[in-house]
Each structure stands twice: as structure tokens, then as C-alpha cells.
Design a protein around this motif. Structure first.
Motif, short mmCIF file in Angstrom:
data_model
loop_
_atom_site.label_atom_id
_atom_site.label_comp_id
_atom_site.label_asym_id
_atom_site.label_seq_id
_atom_site.Cartn_x
_atom_site.Cartn_y
_atom_site.Cartn_z
N UNK A 57 32.60 70.89 -35.23
CA UNK A 57 33.94 70.71 -34.69
C UNK A 57 35.02 71.51 -35.39
N UNK A 58 34.64 72.41 -36.30
CA UNK A 58 35.65 73.19 -37.02
C UNK A 58 35.90 74.52 -36.32
N UNK A 59 36.97 75.18 -36.72
CA UNK A 59 37.35 76.46 -36.13
C UNK A 59 37.96 77.33 -37.22
N UNK A 60 37.91 78.63 -36.97
CA UNK A 60 38.49 79.61 -37.88
C UNK A 60 39.65 80.28 -37.17
N UNK A 61 40.79 80.34 -37.83
CA UNK A 61 42.00 80.88 -37.21
C UNK A 61 42.66 81.88 -38.13
N UNK A 62 43.03 83.04 -37.57
CA UNK A 62 43.82 84.04 -38.27
C UNK A 62 45.16 84.14 -37.58
N UNK A 63 46.23 83.85 -38.32
CA UNK A 63 47.56 83.86 -37.70
C UNK A 63 48.50 84.74 -38.50
N UNK A 64 49.49 85.30 -37.80
CA UNK A 64 50.52 86.14 -38.41
C UNK A 64 51.78 85.99 -37.58
N UNK A 65 52.84 86.65 -37.98
CA UNK A 65 54.14 86.41 -37.35
C UNK A 65 54.13 86.66 -35.85
N UNK A 66 53.37 87.66 -35.40
CA UNK A 66 53.42 88.05 -33.99
C UNK A 66 52.28 87.48 -33.15
N UNK A 67 51.40 86.68 -33.72
CA UNK A 67 50.32 86.14 -32.92
C UNK A 67 49.24 85.49 -33.76
N UNK A 68 48.11 85.19 -33.11
CA UNK A 68 46.99 84.59 -33.83
C UNK A 68 45.71 84.78 -33.03
N UNK A 69 44.58 84.67 -33.74
CA UNK A 69 43.26 84.66 -33.12
C UNK A 69 42.52 83.42 -33.63
N UNK A 70 41.64 82.87 -32.78
CA UNK A 70 40.90 81.69 -33.19
C UNK A 70 39.49 81.74 -32.59
N UNK A 71 38.52 81.19 -33.31
CA UNK A 71 37.16 81.12 -32.79
C UNK A 71 36.47 79.89 -33.36
N UNK A 72 35.59 79.25 -32.56
CA UNK A 72 34.89 78.06 -33.06
C UNK A 72 33.87 78.45 -34.13
N UNK A 73 33.61 77.52 -35.02
CA UNK A 73 32.59 77.70 -36.05
C UNK A 73 31.42 76.79 -35.72
N UNK A 74 30.26 77.38 -35.47
CA UNK A 74 29.10 76.58 -35.07
C UNK A 74 28.07 76.44 -36.18
N UNK A 75 28.47 76.77 -37.40
CA UNK A 75 27.57 76.64 -38.54
C UNK A 75 27.91 77.67 -39.60
N UNK A 76 27.20 77.59 -40.72
CA UNK A 76 27.44 78.55 -41.79
C UNK A 76 27.08 79.96 -41.32
N UNK A 77 27.87 80.93 -41.77
CA UNK A 77 27.60 82.31 -41.38
C UNK A 77 28.84 83.17 -41.50
N UNK A 78 28.75 84.40 -40.96
CA UNK A 78 29.84 85.37 -41.02
C UNK A 78 30.56 85.40 -39.68
N UNK A 79 31.89 85.38 -39.74
CA UNK A 79 32.74 85.42 -38.55
C UNK A 79 33.77 86.53 -38.73
N UNK A 80 33.99 87.32 -37.67
CA UNK A 80 34.85 88.50 -37.80
C UNK A 80 36.04 88.46 -36.86
N UNK A 81 37.13 89.08 -37.31
CA UNK A 81 38.33 89.27 -36.50
C UNK A 81 38.66 90.76 -36.49
N UNK A 82 38.89 91.29 -35.29
CA UNK A 82 39.29 92.69 -35.18
C UNK A 82 40.74 92.84 -35.66
N UNK A 83 41.01 93.94 -36.35
CA UNK A 83 42.35 94.24 -36.87
C UNK A 83 42.76 95.61 -36.36
N UNK A 84 43.12 95.74 -35.07
CA UNK A 84 43.42 97.06 -34.51
C UNK A 84 44.57 97.77 -35.21
#
Length: 419
Positions: free
Chosen positions: A202-229
Motif C-alpha cells: 500500500x505504499x507509494x513513491x513520490x517525487x515533487x517539486x515546485x512545478x509538479x510531481x510524479x508518483x508510482x506505487x511500490x509493490x515490494x523491495x526494489x529499484x524505482x526510477x523517475x525520468x528527469x528530462x
């Protein structure tokens, strides 16, 4: 729960009473048959390794052992206890509440750092309680120059630091291993977070900044990535959360000036880190130099380093112009020799020598030398011949400290040393 607050001591007593055993580190002062509790750290972690130790001296006793939870609860309640043949007495009536702090992983507080988040409760010692002696400690344990050195070696296996906080009577530490960020890797166009934990449902990973945010569910231990264009935005927040409760987090403002860097954060290319550092320009915590200064011009850099150390730290970037253009160290310069030159200047001209770290940063084919200076909680002097000069930072300027600023700095150092 909130990051900090207050907890009724009765709640902690009940929590300890329910545990079969707990690991404790006890520090006692006094002599012969009367031993007063000076410090007790309780670790509520069945997986924590315990190294039973007993250091006994004529005026101090240091014990690390496993005790029944109800026994420790009674001591917290203020009841005298017999432990290992020693009568331990509480120095004063127990406080009605404890300060509580929820710490993220890899966060240092009071010289304690853990790979996972934790909750800590602390109760301060009465400043008028019995104080330890100042003489040599020789007895049934390693010999020490004084009590402070023994305390630091026993609790932290580190040399004594006069700025370490020793005002706590009680410290209770409970790990929070539901989920945490074990490593974050930041590249020019990608952020990857390694998530570990024992209860990630039931957890999630979120990356937020002044102009927006990205979020994705976490389904277990492991590596999760966010694109930084556009690269990592200034003031970004990476949060591991479940509903409205955070499990762990990291904040990425301009890098924290002059303080220990988080070992769990890896900058794949140091360029993004340098861009963040320069984002706010020269100011209270940042000074730029085109090159390692020579002759009389060295004084300006050294007095700035003294000012950083006397306040809350700062960074000197060598290889960056005042207009923030990155020019790098001169072509053909021997970087190791450049570092040694700066180290020699600091050693020969600043008293005492402040805590600092020289780091080499590569950026677009240019080499920048960063001198990260830690705030020391005391005044540091630039020595000009026989005269000691004290400086402070006012915005982007370094100015001579006034008498009241110097006096306040020395009072602060004295307070921290005696606390």
C-alpha cells in the motif's frame, strides 16, 4: 505522527513494561555505594547486536547489557534499582513528558545514524544534577584522559567531540523498518531509488517539486526510477509514503553547505550537484574563487572560511568566477597539489583548525575544487602575525566580527562543552 512532539512518560513506562527484554547502555557517576544515573540509552530492537560490557572506575561506571523491560521501566519511573551488584538511583523526580522525534533514514542526531528511519524519545538531565569528575579514568576498563572521552568511546566508538550534545538523561530508540530508501542515484536525466522494507504493502513513491510531481506505487523491495528530462529540480522532495504517513524521505535543495553529505545519495555525474549548489548564487553560505589565491589575496578566502566555521558552515568553490561562470582550475594544474596548497593555508593560518572537506568536482570537462566547511559552534580566528582576527558572514560579504558577536560565540562554545 508528527516529526516532533511530546510523549507522556507514563506511555513510555508502559511500553517498556510490556517488553520481555531491552538492550541498554547505562552511564553512572558517583562513588562506592551511591551510583547516580547520568545517562541511559534504550534500544527497542530485537535484531540489534548486543556487546555486553562493563567498565568500572572509582567515579564512573559504564554498562552495556540486556535487562528485563519492567526493570528499565521502573528506573524510568524513578525507582532505584539493583543492577549487577550496583544500587542505581535516579538523580531527580522523573519528567512528566519526553521529547519525541521521528527521524528519516541516514539522519544523524546526537551522533546516532541508522540505515532505516527511527523514533527517538529523549528526557533532558537536570543541569543542577551531580556532574562527572574531570580526572583520569583508570580502573576495570580502558584508561581515558577524562570522563568525556570515555563517554564518547563507550557510546559511539568515536573520539570526543566538544560539540556533541550530552544533556540527555534518557534516550529511547525504536527502529521503523516498514520501508526506507537505502540508496538514491541521481543522474543528469534519471533518479533511481532503491526501496527496502518489511511492510511495503500500500505504499507509494513520490517525487515533487515546485512545478509538479510524479508518483508510482511500490509493490515490494526494489529499484524505482523517475525520468528527469530537465534534470533534478531545485528543492525537490522524494517521499516514500503510505496514505498520509511518511515512511522515509530525502530533500534536494541546493546541497547542504559545509555539512556531512548523505552517503546513501549517489550523484552519478557531479554536474547536477554543482548546478544546484550555484542555483542561489554567492551568499551567506557560498563563496566563489576563480583560482587558488596567491600572496596577500589568500587572506580573503581564509577569513571567509573562518567566518563559515564560526557560524553554520559554508562552501568555497575554486574554479568558479564571481558571475558564477564555471571556468575550472587552470589547464595543466596538478589537482592534488592545489588541494594540498589549500590545506596548508588553512592549517597555517586558522586557529583552531576547523572541520572541513576538500572535494574535487568534474563538470563539462572542467575541474572545480569545493572546500566544504562545517559550522563549529565556536569562534575560529584568522591569525595575522601575532594578532587573531574573527570574522562573520553577512550575506555575500565577510566582515570583522563585533565584540558582542565574538563574546556570544565563545559563550555558545562554553555552553555546549559543559552541557
Amino acid at each position: 505522527m508528527a516529526n516532533s512532539g511530546q510523549t507522556d512518560t507514563a506511555v513510555l513506562v508502559a511500553m517498556l513494561s510490556e517488553r520481555t527484554t531491552v538492550n541498554v547502555q547505562l552511564v553512572l557517576i558517583g562513588e562506592e555505594e551511591q551510583w547516580q544515573l547520568h545517562y541511559c540509552q534504550v534500544t527497542l530492537d530485537d535484531d540489534a547486536p548486543l556487546m555486553e560490557r562493563s567498565w568500572r572506575y572509582s567515579t564512573a561506571v559504564f554498562l552495556e547489557l540486556c535487562l528485563p523491560g519492567p526493570t528499565v521501566a521502573a528506573l524510568l519511573r524513578g525507582d532505584d534499582q539493583d543492577l549487577h551488584g550496583i544500587r542505581v538511583v535516579s538523580p531527580d523526580p522523573p519528567s512528566s513528558s519526553a521529547s519525541s522525534n521521528q527521524m528519516r533514514s541516514q539522519e544523524e542526531w546526537g551522533r546516532v545514524t541508522t540505515p532505516w528511519p527511527r523514533t527517538e524519545w529523549t528526557i533532558s538531565r537536570d543541569p543542577y544534577a551531580l556532574q562527572p569528575g574531570h580526572g583520569l579514568l583508570v580502573g576495570d576498563g580502558p584508561s581515558f584522559l577524562n570522563f568525556d572521552q570515555a563517554l564518547s568511546a563507550f557510546l559511539h566508538q568515536r573520539p570526543h567531540d566538544s560539540h556533541a550534545n550530552r544533556s540527555d538523561l534518557w534516550r529511547i530508540v525504536q527502529p521503523q523498518r516498514a520501508g526506507w530508501l537505502s540508496q538514491i542515484t541521481i543522474g543528469p536525466d534519471l533518479l533511481t531509488a532503491n526501496v527496502t522494507g518489511e511492510a511495503l504493502d500500500g505504499s507509494a513513491l513520490e517525487l515533487s517539486w515546485a512545478a509538479g510531481h510524479q508518483s508510482q506505487p511500490v509493490d515490494g523491495a526494489g529499484a524505482y526510477s523517475f525520468a528527469l528530462p530537465s534534470g533534478l529540480a531545485h528543492d525537490s522532495l522524494l517521499m516514500l509514503r503510505r496514505a498520509d504517513q511518511w515512511l522515509d524521505w530525502r530533500h534536494f535543495p541546493a546541497p547542504t553547505y559545509g555539512r556531512a553529505r548523505d552517503a546513501s545519495v549517489v550523484w552519478e555525474q557531479p554536474g547536477p550537484e554543482l548546478d544546484l549548489l550555484l542555483a542561489t548564487g554567492e551568499g551567506q553560505h557560498l563563496e566563489c574563487k576563480r583560482e587558488v589565491p596567491e600572496g596577500d589575496s589568500r587572506k580573503k578566502m581564509l577569513k571567509t572560511i573562518a567566518a563559515f566555521a564560526s557560524q553554520d558552515g559554508g562552501t568555497v568553490l575554486i574554479g568558479v568566477q564571481d558571475d558564477l561562470q564555471i571556468v575550472g582550475l587552470p589547464d595543466g594544474a596538478n589537482v592534488d597539489k592545489q588541494v594540498l596548497r589549500v590545506i596548508g593555508m588553512i592549517r597555517d593560518n586558522l586557529e583552531p583548525v576547523p572541520s572541513y572537506e576538500p572535494r574535487v568536482i568534474e563538470h563539462d570537462g572542467k575541474t572545480v575544487l569545493a572546500i566544504e566547511v562545517s559550522g563549529g559552534g565556536q569562534m575560529y580566528a584568522y591569525r595575522d602575525g601575532q594578532r587573531a582576527e574573527f570574522y562573520v558572514r553577512v550575506g555575500p560579504n565577510t566582515v570583522l566580527a563585533r565584540h558582542h558577536e565574538i563574546a556570544a560565540g565563545f559563550r555558545q562554545a562554553q555552553t555546549v562543552t559543559t552541557s
